[in-house]
Design a protein around this motif. Structure first.
Motif, PDB file in Angstrom:
ATOM      1  N   LEU A 258      37.388  37.429  41.771  1.00 44.70           N
ATOM      2  CA  LEU A 258      38.694  37.490  42.429  1.00 44.70           C
ATOM      3  C   LEU A 258      39.808  37.821  41.445  1.00 44.70           C
ATOM      4  O   LEU A 258      40.698  38.618  41.750  1.00 44.70           O
ATOM      5  CB  LEU A 258      38.995  36.166  43.136  1.00 44.70           C
ATOM      6  CG  LEU A 258      38.151  35.837  44.373  1.00 44.70           C
ATOM      7  CD1 LEU A 258      38.563  34.481  44.938  1.00 44.70           C
ATOM      8  CD2 LEU A 258      38.296  36.916  45.439  1.00 44.70           C
TER       9      LEU A 258
ATOM     10  N   GLN B 278      43.498  31.217  49.872  1.00 49.46           N
ATOM     11  CA  GLN B 278      42.551  32.313  49.692  1.00 49.46           C
ATOM     12  C   GLN B 278      41.329  32.184  50.601  1.00 49.46           C
ATOM     13  O   GLN B 278      40.607  33.156  50.820  1.00 49.46           O
ATOM     14  CB  GLN B 278      42.094  32.379  48.222  1.00 49.46           C
ATOM     15  CG  GLN B 278      43.210  32.668  47.244  1.00 49.46           C
ATOM     16  CD  GLN B 278      42.842  32.289  45.827  1.00 49.46           C
ATOM     17  OE1 GLN B 278      42.210  33.048  45.106  1.00 49.46           O
ATOM     18  NE2 GLN B 278      43.236  31.092  45.405  1.00 49.46           N
TER      19      GLN B 278
ATOM     20  N   ALA C   9      34.966  37.593  50.640  1.00 48.31           N
ATOM     21  CA  ALA C   9      35.604  37.952  49.364  1.00 48.31           C
ATOM     22  C   ALA C   9      36.710  38.987  49.561  1.00 48.31           C
ATOM     23  O   ALA C   9      37.748  38.937  48.898  1.00 48.31           O
ATOM     24  CB  ALA C   9      34.554  38.473  48.383  1.00 48.31           C
TER      25      ALA C   9
ATOM     26  N   LEU D 192      40.602  38.657  48.552  1.00 46.36           N
ATOM     27  CA  LEU D 192      41.241  39.658  47.689  1.00 46.36           C
ATOM     28  C   LEU D 192      42.530  40.182  48.318  1.00 46.36           C
ATOM     29  O   LEU D 192      43.526  40.403  47.620  1.00 46.36           O
ATOM     30  CB  LEU D 192      40.286  40.826  47.427  1.00 46.36           C
ATOM     31  CG  LEU D 192      39.368  40.737  46.216  1.00 46.36           C
ATOM     32  CD1 LEU D 192      38.524  41.997  46.111  1.00 46.36           C
ATOM     33  CD2 LEU D 192      40.173  40.544  44.935  1.00 46.36           C
TER      34      LEU D 192
ATOM     35  N   THR E 152      43.825  32.116  40.438  1.00 42.37           N
ATOM     36  CA  THR E 152      42.970  32.406  41.588  1.00 42.37           C
ATOM     37  C   THR E 152      41.785  31.444  41.636  1.00 42.37           C
ATOM     38  O   THR E 152      41.461  30.785  40.650  1.00 42.37           O
ATOM     39  CB  THR E 152      42.428  33.843  41.526  1.00 42.37           C
ATOM     40  OG1 THR E 152      41.508  33.958  40.413  1.00 42.37           O
ATOM     41  CG2 THR E 152      43.555  34.858  41.354  1.00 42.37           C
TER      42      THR E 152
END
Length: 625
Positions: free
Chosen positions: A431, A514, A393, A397, A423
């Protein structure tokens, strides 16, 4: 200490920020010492929170000397004066916490701290290390001194969020303080903000130095705190392998598997598990391609050197799939029996959680599953019940924050522009919300906080007013599943239409970028430490059963390992079921929602902020610093 120890006592009134007033008060914020990334985010949080509660906030330039000299060194701050400092570092700051002197040695890289000393308190320099390697080993060696490169650069998402949280906590501490309240240091213990007496922190720092001077190095490590000592011990276990004849064998086979979507840091977690398991005397098995590969027998032994260099690798080297075990229980049980698997470590996201539930439920039919099983959360969505954080995570981020920085920079020559950023995260808004806090967004739309057309209109009006100031750009984040009807395209078109003549609009869908990339330092360390802890739990469970042929059938032998506030805890998956929203694949309660008002306040919205968890002064303890 349980996970709820910081909540307000039963029967006590909840506290809200609106009950605290800064009217008639003035707050000074100064910078001192060496640079540290993220400190400008703390200044921004202090200035905006101070102004929000009605206090006057003053910049004090040139550190403590500026405080003494006064005059032009003290100037009142306004809201806009801190609008662009989240991603820029140009001031000097100083943390009270001591520098880390732990030594690291891996492969052909030797890292030496500038303050390194030997057991006789004599300096260990990089040149001395080079001379030793060249003369004793004959290796061609180069020295690189990083210097102030370590202090520069753009702060990570973690640093920005941490700084914002601590800056806001500092303002609350000042508002609650009386003339008799001791000066305090605002810090984070685990995932919980705490206040510690300044003089006790200074004393602890001096005690560490005194122990070092007196060559009481074990005391120095203890005084550094539990986290420091644990990190040092874990590092030593992973970096140095004892000869095989010095490792007592347990005759146990422990398997490691990745399940679900890839998450940066998974490989660091596998490496840690493999090496700790070998150090504990187990035979380690790697399962390739998730439960699908498990059912097909894609299993082989994995050794110490096999995982060398995995820490910085993104994705999943073992391979990972979203396939659940339910359809393959017979085949998986056969593989468990064939390979004599005595324990299972699952590293993954919500699919791993569901898979663990299915394996647990199948124990009555398949005794092969009556072994210790533990899950380590690893997903960019951070939606696994039982843990505040999951591996991957933080890296996601950072990708979001870096992209937002670049997008905002692209508008530096264009006035009055608003960007809509989509996101990932499924139904979990972590997020979008935390990315918004880190990037200084004006709004973040998430599933957990329903919104309608009136909220969208209010945001447009807010941005219209913002365009009248010197900050003529806007940033809006949207979680991919926050609303079935208010899609990214819809919001983009609404903003474009309603903002005509005031601002124009652009949109960007970040997508799978991501999930990719090398893991951040946080995810590498988090994956390493939490996976090592999971293996220690497995070792302890297997030790209980040694020589007794014990079958594990109780709920406490199937757990999720996670961080909850101040603690690393193992929670039986059976108990977590009632805390789970299975339809939307999220926990029913999520800690980060309490931080949502902070993003709104720092974006100049009115918001109700519950400060009941804001702590009283605690005493500094060597093992809880």
């Amino acid at each position: 200490m349980d996970a709820d120890d910081s909540r307000a006592p039963k029967g006590s009134l909840r506290k809200f920020l609106e009950h605290l007033s800064g009217a008639g008060k003035a707050i000074g914020v100064l910078t001192s010492g060496g640079d540290a990334q993220g400190m400008n985010a703390a200044v921004r949080a202090v200035v905006r929170m101070g102004i929000y509660v009605g206090a006057k906030v003053y910049f004090i330039y040139e550190g403590y000397q500026g405080m003494v000299d006064g005059g032009s060194n003290i100037a009142e701050a306004d809201w806009e004066s801190v609008s662009s400092i989240l991603q820029v570092e140009f001031e000097s700051f100083n943390f009270l916490s001591p520098q880390n002197r732990a030594r690291k040695k891996r492969l052909n890289i030797i890292i030496v701290a500038e303050g390194a000393i030997d057991t006789q308190n004599k300096p260990i320099t990089s040149e001395k290390i080079k001379e030793l390697v060249v003369t004793q080993l004959g290796y061609d060696t180069r020295v690189t001194i990083l210097g102030h490169v370590q202090r520069g650069g753009t702060p990570s998402a973690f640093d920005r969020i941490l700084a914002s949280r601590m800056g806001v906590e500092a303002v609350i501490a000042l508002l609650e303080a009386t003339p008799d309240t001791p000066a305090c240091v605002v810090s984070l213990n685990g995932n919980h903000a705490v206040r510690l007496p300044l003089m006790e922190c200074v004393q602890m720092t001096q005690d560490v130095q005194k122990a070092m001077d007196e060559r009481r190095f074990q005391d120095a490590v203890r005084l550094r705190g539990r986290s420091f000592a644990g990190n040092l011990n874990t590092y030593k276990r992973l970096a140095i392998k004892l000869p095989d004849d010095q490792i007592p064998k347990t005759n146990c086979n422990v398997a490691v598997i990745n399940v679900g979507a890839p998450a940066a840091g998974m490989n660091a977690a596998v490496r840690s598990a493999v090496r700790v398991g070998i150090a504990d005397g187990h035979r380690m098995l790697a399962i390739y391609d998730g439960f699908d590969g498990f059912a097909k027998g894609q299993i082989k032994e994995i050794g110490w050197t096999d995982v060398g260099g995995w820490t910085g690798q993104g994705g999943s080297i073992l391979g990972t799939k979203r396939v659940l075990p339910g359809k393959y229980l017979d085949e998986i049980a056969t593989q468990m029996r064939t390979h004599s698997i005595n324990a299972l470590l699952i590293i993954g996201g919500f699919e791993a959680y569901l898979g663990l539930l299915e394996l647990s439920a199948a124990r009555e039919k398949h005794e092969e599953f009556c072994v210790p099983m533990v899950m380590v959360p690893a997903t960019v969505s951070n939606n696994v019940p039982g843990s505040d954080f999951s591996i991957g995570a933080d890296t996601a981020l950072n990708t979001i924050t870096d992209t937002c920085d670049r997008i905002k920079q692209s508008a530096s020559g264009t006035k009055r522009r608003v960007f809509i950023i989509e996101t990932m995260g499924g139904y979990c808004g972590y997020l979008a919300n935390m990315g918004g806090l880190a990037a200084g967004a004006d709004a973040a739309y998430i599933f957990e906080e329903p919104f309608d057309i009136r909220d969208l209109q209010s945001n447009v009006e807010h941005l219209t007013e913002k365009m009248k100031t010197t900050i003529q750009r806007g940033l809006v984040l949207r979680n991919e599943s926050c609303s079935e009807n208010y899609t990214t395209d819809f919001i983009y078109q609404l903003y474009s239409e309603e903002g005509k003549g005031v601002f124009d609009c652009r949109k960007n869908v970040l997508g799978h970028m991501q999930q990719g990339g090398a893991p951040s330092p946080f995810d590498r360390n988090f994956g390493t430490k939490i996976s090592a802890r999971a293996m220690e739990w497995i070792t302890a469970k297997l030790k209980e059963a040694r020589g007794r042929g014990k079958k594990f059938t109780t709920d406490d032998s199937v757990c999720v390992l996670g961080i909850s506030k101040r603690n690393v805890i193992f929670q039986p998956v059976a108990e977590l079921k009632k805390q789970t929203d299975f339809e939307h694949r999220i926990p029913k309660e999520q800690w980060w929602l309490k931080l949502r008002p902070l993003m709104k306040i720092l974006a100049k919205y009115k918001a109700s902020y519950d400060v009941s968890d804001s702590g009283q002064l605690e005493h500094v303890q060597p093992w809880s610093v």
